[in-house]
Design a protein around this motif. Structure first.
Motif, short mmCIF file in Angstrom:
data_model
loop_
_atom_site.label_atom_id
_atom_site.label_comp_id
_atom_site.label_asym_id
_atom_site.label_seq_id
_atom_site.Cartn_x
_atom_site.Cartn_y
_atom_site.Cartn_z
N SER A 63 37.37 38.60 35.07
CA SER A 63 36.90 38.43 36.45
C SER A 63 37.88 37.65 37.32
N TYR A 117 31.20 34.42 21.38
CA TYR A 117 30.39 35.62 21.60
C TYR A 117 31.20 36.78 22.15
N ASP A 118 32.46 36.56 22.51
CA ASP A 118 33.33 37.63 22.98
C ASP A 118 34.38 38.02 21.94
N ARG A 161 26.34 27.09 34.29
CA ARG A 161 26.88 28.31 34.90
C ARG A 161 25.89 29.47 34.80
N HIS A 162 24.75 29.22 34.17
CA HIS A 162 23.73 30.25 33.95
C HIS A 162 24.28 31.43 33.16
N SER A 163 25.16 31.11 32.20
CA SER A 163 25.70 32.16 31.34
C SER A 163 24.59 32.72 30.46
N PRO A 164 24.51 34.05 30.32
CA PRO A 164 23.46 34.65 29.48
C PRO A 164 23.69 34.44 27.99
N GLN A 165 24.87 33.90 27.64
CA GLN A 165 25.20 33.64 26.24
C GLN A 165 25.83 32.25 26.14
N ASN A 166 25.80 31.70 24.93
CA ASN A 166 26.49 30.44 24.67
C ASN A 166 26.99 30.45 23.23
N LYS A 218 35.52 32.86 24.14
CA LYS A 218 34.35 32.26 23.52
C LYS A 218 33.93 33.09 22.30
N GLU A 259 28.10 25.79 30.04
CA GLU A 259 27.63 27.18 29.99
C GLU A 259 26.23 27.32 30.58
N SER A 280 19.45 30.22 27.41
CA SER A 280 20.43 31.16 27.96
C SER A 280 19.81 32.53 28.21
#
Length: 343
Positions: free
Chosen positions: A32, A78-79, A282-287, A76, A279, A321
């Motif tokens: 992004s 999760y990626d 930042r309202h990340s859907p994952q952590n 991260k 995280e 999350s």
């Protein structure tokens, strides 16, 4: 030799920026923030001095089609799988994971069986000032360890890799056991991370409450006990004496442990907020809770133990999350958190 850095977070920007500043050919794979990085470059601030560099920035669609000699993974946890799938197209000779938590190296090894996988752990705290401006709080170092049994040629390559990484972060150490190194870093990452995230507090607020300090100790010792059962012993990391820290958490009375943790961990962060708290904000859907507390609970089960505090921490953080639990139900409410964690 061109180095591909996968992930344009704080660590990825530090590595790519410093390699570029040292005149090394490097490509930074961003998502992004790719357009912004291409426009402004990377700014690195250390001790009130700022350096601006412009490494080559690419997106996944712009990845080179030729083979890559070295890829450094700085995404991260999760990626990791997505990064491994991209790298499978390039078949890099060597892949270095500079990631926190457990399980990343195994995913990379499974997806890239022909690559030489190196586990890495960076102890230098780096934080964002803006999306393209990072600040190094304290120069500490990097640990490296090969996953596979190394041959003579690979051992020489490890020496080359150490020299290259020393351009990014001074003080590079090579370890014999990659698992011991990763678990030792895990112990550090657990402290002052999950509880501040649940409570939306800074670590100093958490360590002001002895009940929360005791909960931190319990979580830590669940991880240490699992590590011990796996036949792994803590190792000291660059700038972090993990072995004495384990002894303190095992044996020091709570009344003495509390001020020690306040001094060691809060001052040691250099003002950087915990990654899990960032995280959630930042309202990340994952952590990365599954790479830390969840990984401890899973490993404990595998050796016939239980790690209930770590399992509950991972579950609560994931529920926040995903939206299954409203963060407002836990923020600033230590009694509720203590009750949910079984303290």
């Amino acid at each position: 030799m061109t180095t591909l850095v996968v992930g344009a977070g704080a660590i990825g920007q530090l590595v790519a920026g410093r390699l570029a500043a040292a005149g090394q050919p490097v490509v930074l794979l961003a998502r992004s923030n790719a357009a912004l990085l291409q426009s402004t470059g990377i700014r690195i601030t250390v001790n009130d001095q700022t350096l601006t560099v412009k490494p080559k920035i690419v997106t996944a669609a712009q990845l080179p089609t030729t083979a890559v000699e070295l890829a450094i993974v700085a995404v991260k946890g999760y990626d990791t799988l997505g990064a491994a799938e991209l790298l499978a197209q390039l078949q890099p000779h060597t892949v270095l994971s500079l990631q926190n938590g457990l399980g990343n190296e195994e995913l990379l090894a499974a997806a890239l069986p022909a690559s030489h996988i190196i586990a890495g752990t960076i102890t230098t705290p780096v934080e964002f000032i803006s999306p393209t401006h990072i600040q190094v709080a304290k120069e500490r170092g990097v640990g490296l360890a090969a996953m596979q049994q190394v041959q003579q040629s690979q051992a020489y390559a490890m020496g080359q890799l150490s020299q290259l990484i020393s351009l990014c972060v001074p003080n590079v150490r090579v370890y014999a056991s990659w698992r011991a190194m990763k678990w030792s870093k895990l112990l550090l990452n657990m402290l002052g991370n999950g509880l501040p995230a649940l409570l939306d507090w800074e670590p100093a607020q958490v360590y002001a409450d002895p009940r929360l300090v005791q909960l931190e100790r319990t979580s830590f010792l669940e991880a240490w006990g699992t590590m011990h059962s796996l036949g792994l012993r803590p190792v000291n990391l660059p700038g972090n004496l993990v072995r004495p820290l384990v002894a303190l958490l095992r044996w020091l009375p709570l009344s003495l442990l509390q001020p020690v943790l306040q001094h060691l961990l809060i001052s040691g962060r250099g003002g950087k907020l915990p990654s899990l708290l960032l995280e959630l904000r930042r309202h990340s859907p994952q952590n990365e809770a599954n790479r830390l507390y969840g990984a401890v609970a899973q490993a404990a089960t595998a050796v016939g133990h239980d790690a209930p505090v770590n399992r509950a921490l991972a579950q609560l953080l994931n529920d926040i999350s995903s939206g299954a639990c409203a963060w407002d139900e836990l923020r600033g409410q230590p009694e509720r958190v203590l009750r949910l964690l079984g303290a």
